[in-house]
Design an enzyme around this catalytic site. Structure first.
Site, PDB file in Angstrom:
ATOM      1  N   PHE A 166      39.846  57.665  52.401  1.00 15.02           N
ATOM      2  CA  PHE A 166      41.176  56.890  52.415  1.00 15.02           C
ATOM      3  C   PHE A 166      41.228  55.282  51.741  1.00 15.02           C
ATOM      4  CE2 PHE A 166      44.721  53.862  53.864  1.00 15.02           C
ATOM      5  CZ  PHE A 166      45.559  54.645  53.504  1.00 15.02           C
ATOM      6  N   ASP A 183      35.347  52.617  46.440  1.00 13.20           N
ATOM      7  CA  ASP A 183      36.388  51.606  46.843  1.00 13.20           C
ATOM      8  C   ASP A 183      36.077  50.621  48.200  1.00 13.20           C
ATOM      9  OD1 ASP A 183      38.451  51.440  47.797  1.00 13.20           O
ATOM     10  OD2 ASP A 183      39.615  52.736  48.571  1.00 13.20           O
ATOM     11  N   LYS A 198      42.259  43.667  49.542  1.00 10.75           N
ATOM     12  CA  LYS A 198      42.655  43.010  50.636  1.00 10.75           C
ATOM     13  C   LYS A 198      42.332  41.792  50.507  1.00 10.75           C
ATOM     14  CE  LYS A 198      42.097  47.373  54.239  1.00 10.75           C
ATOM     15  NZ  LYS A 198      43.757  48.099  54.560  1.00 10.75           N
TER      16      LYS A 198
HETATM   17  C1  LIG Z   1      39.312  51.832  51.579  1.00 14.56           C
HETATM   18  C2  LIG Z   1      40.912  51.435  50.513  1.00 14.56           C
HETATM   19  N1  LIG Z   1      41.352  51.867  49.754  1.00 14.56           N
HETATM   20  C3  LIG Z   1      42.569  51.804  49.610  1.00 14.56           C
HETATM   21  C4  LIG Z   1      43.388  50.722  50.855  1.00 14.56           C
HETATM   22  C5  LIG Z   1      45.229  50.673  50.403  1.00 14.56           C
HETATM   23  O1  LIG Z   1      45.323  49.773  50.359  1.00 14.56           O
HETATM   24  P1  LIG Z   1      46.821  49.583  50.633  1.00 14.56           P
HETATM   25  O2  LIG Z   1      47.093  49.614  51.627  1.00 14.56           O
HETATM   26  O3  LIG Z   1      46.408  47.687  50.451  1.00 14.56           O
HETATM   27  O4  LIG Z   1      47.230  49.753  50.042  1.00 14.56           O
HETATM   28  C6  LIG Z   1      43.280  50.883  52.511  1.00 14.56           C
HETATM   29  C7  LIG Z   1      44.118  50.499  52.871  1.00 14.56           C
HETATM   30  O5  LIG Z   1      43.351  50.458  54.189  1.00 14.56           O
HETATM   31  C8  LIG Z   1      41.234  51.144  52.205  1.00 14.56           C
HETATM   32  O6  LIG Z   1      41.319  51.228  53.592  1.00 14.56           O
END
Ligand SMILES: Cc1ncc(COP(=O)(O)O)c(C=O)c1O
Length: 401
Positions: free
Chosen positions: A141, A226, A255
């Site tokens: 994700f 990530d 975040k």
């Molecule tokens: C590992 C990871 N990458 C990217 C994202 C996407 O972040 P955003 O919701 O701020 O676009 C999330 C969101 O849950 C995430 O957990």
């Protein structure tokens, strides 16, 4: 009709139904606690999916934001502002890297990582134009943009949003052999979550991240971690990669970088990699704005002390001991995770993840289900041991044997 019911009806009437929130309306919050529109209190054991690592209304972060609100909030990158250089320097130093490219949301930062890796591949590695490949893992994700859902394996996230962006190959998460087989001369990057959050807090087999580091180094491929959800203290270290002594080529952060106050995300990497950009090739009106930099600078300063990482480590060991004791006894089938972060698989015979989350809500604990039968737990790192124990007591009452 209670105040909360009225507010839920109003929200449902006029908002796109792209979420299915628990039926609770938060009106205020402090530390690890939230209060709803009817005055009921709840222990927050989700922390905005790690965006609230430092808790609600954290005094240091709120003060940093208030002070900046009175000075200047937005300039756009058409001009410099007086917090920008410091923010980039401090964040790069926290990451053990050299350069920063700030954005706002997590998905934007992932998009930035993808663009950066491709550009690096063409300019530095010599990949033929249009041929760059990025390897990702199944069950990943990384966000919701059209390019990112193009390499999702989640049918719900992907269906009806094509045509999809090419240039990605999906391999099984945790399988080094499959990753090695997928690497070719046109591979510019491997993009992974060091722990897969949305998938249910899946921790890869020990040695996987170190193995990815070794393979990518040998093949001149960028390792992009990530750490949007796993980073900034959550797992008991500043970055989840540290648990395997790994420094990737690029961190993707979001975040908690915004302290639960403003959206702040960033790609952090070396001069060799982020140095590929020239003016006009990438950007964002709000990325790196003064308010975002002021809050994120305070976040970085707080992380530099190591106290939040230490709390996550110690309270996390306690959390996992207590949750581990529930396995097999009642609704709990398996518990995974690291630090103050857990995925609890529940036996569907005892109810869906949603139903059990609603039962926990009725007892004053807020969590969220994922993929039907997993409950995700990620309290703010500032939660007291006493409050955590109270939350665990409610878990035992709902999920225990
Ligand atoms: C590992 C990871 N990458 C990217 C994202 C996407 O972040 P955003 O919701 O701020 O676009 C999330 C969101 O849950 C995430 O957990």
């Amino acid at each position: 009709m209670s105040t909360s019911e009225g507010l839920i009806a109003a929200a449902e009437a006029r908002s796109a139904h792209n979420y299915h929130p628990l039926p609770v309306v938060i009106a205020s919050a402090e530390g690890a606690w939230m209060t709803d529109a009817d005055g009921r209190r709840y222990l927050d054991m989700l922390a905005g999916y790690s965006a609230l690592n430092f808790g609600h209304g954290n005094e240091r972060l709120i003060n940093a934001a208030k002070a900046q609100l009175d000075r200047v909030t937005l300039t756009s990158r058409a001009f410099y502002h007086d917090r920008f250089g410091d923010f980039c320097e401090q964040l790069a130093e926290l990451c053990g890297m050299e350069m920063v490219l700030p954005m706002n949301t997590g998905a934007e930062a992932v998009e930035t990582a993808v663009k950066t890796a491709r550009k690096w591949g063409y300019r530095s590695k010599g990949v033929p134009d249009g041929q760059a490949k990025i390897i990702v893992a199944d069950n990943n994700f990384h966000g919701r943009t059209t390019t990112i859902v193009s390499f999702s394996t989640d049918a719900e996230a992907r269906a009806d949003f094509g045509p999809y962006t090419p240039g990605f190959e999906i391999v099984p998460y945790g399988d080094l052999g499959a990753l090695e087989a997928a690497l070719d001369d046109n591979t510019v990057a491997v993009l992974l979550e060091p722990i897969q959050g949305e998938a249910g807090v899946l921790v890869p087999p020990s040695g996987y991240l170190a193995g990815v580091r070794e393979l990518t180094r040998q093949r001149n491929v960028l390792f992009i971690a990530d750490e949007i959800q796993s980073g900034l203290g959550r797992t008991g270290a500043t970055f989840a990669c540290e648990h395997e002594g790994v420094l990737p080529d690029m961190y993707v952060l979001g975040k908690a970088l915004g302290g639960g106050v403003v959206p702040v995300s960033a790609v952090v990497s070396s001069r060799d990699v982020l140095g590929v950009y020239k003016p006009g090739e990438h950007g964002s009106t709000f990325g790196g704005n003064p308010l975002a930099c002021a809050v994120a600078l305070e976040v970085v300063a707080m992380l530099r002390t190591g106290e939040y990482q230490q709390r996550a480590k110690e309270l996390g060991e306690h959390l996992h001991r207590e949750l581990g004791a529930l396995v097999g006894g009642g609704a709990v089938r398996e518990v995974r995770g690291r630090g103050l972060w857990a995925g609890v698989d529940v036996d569907p015979a005892h109810g869906t993840g949603r139903e059990l989350s609603e039962k926990l809500m009725a007892r004053g604990v807020l969590v969220k289900d994922t993929h039907g039968s997993t409950i995700r737990i990620a309290p703010p790192l500032v939660v007291s041991e006493q409050d955590l124990d109270w939350g665990l007591e409610q878990f035992r009452a709902v999920l225990g044997g």
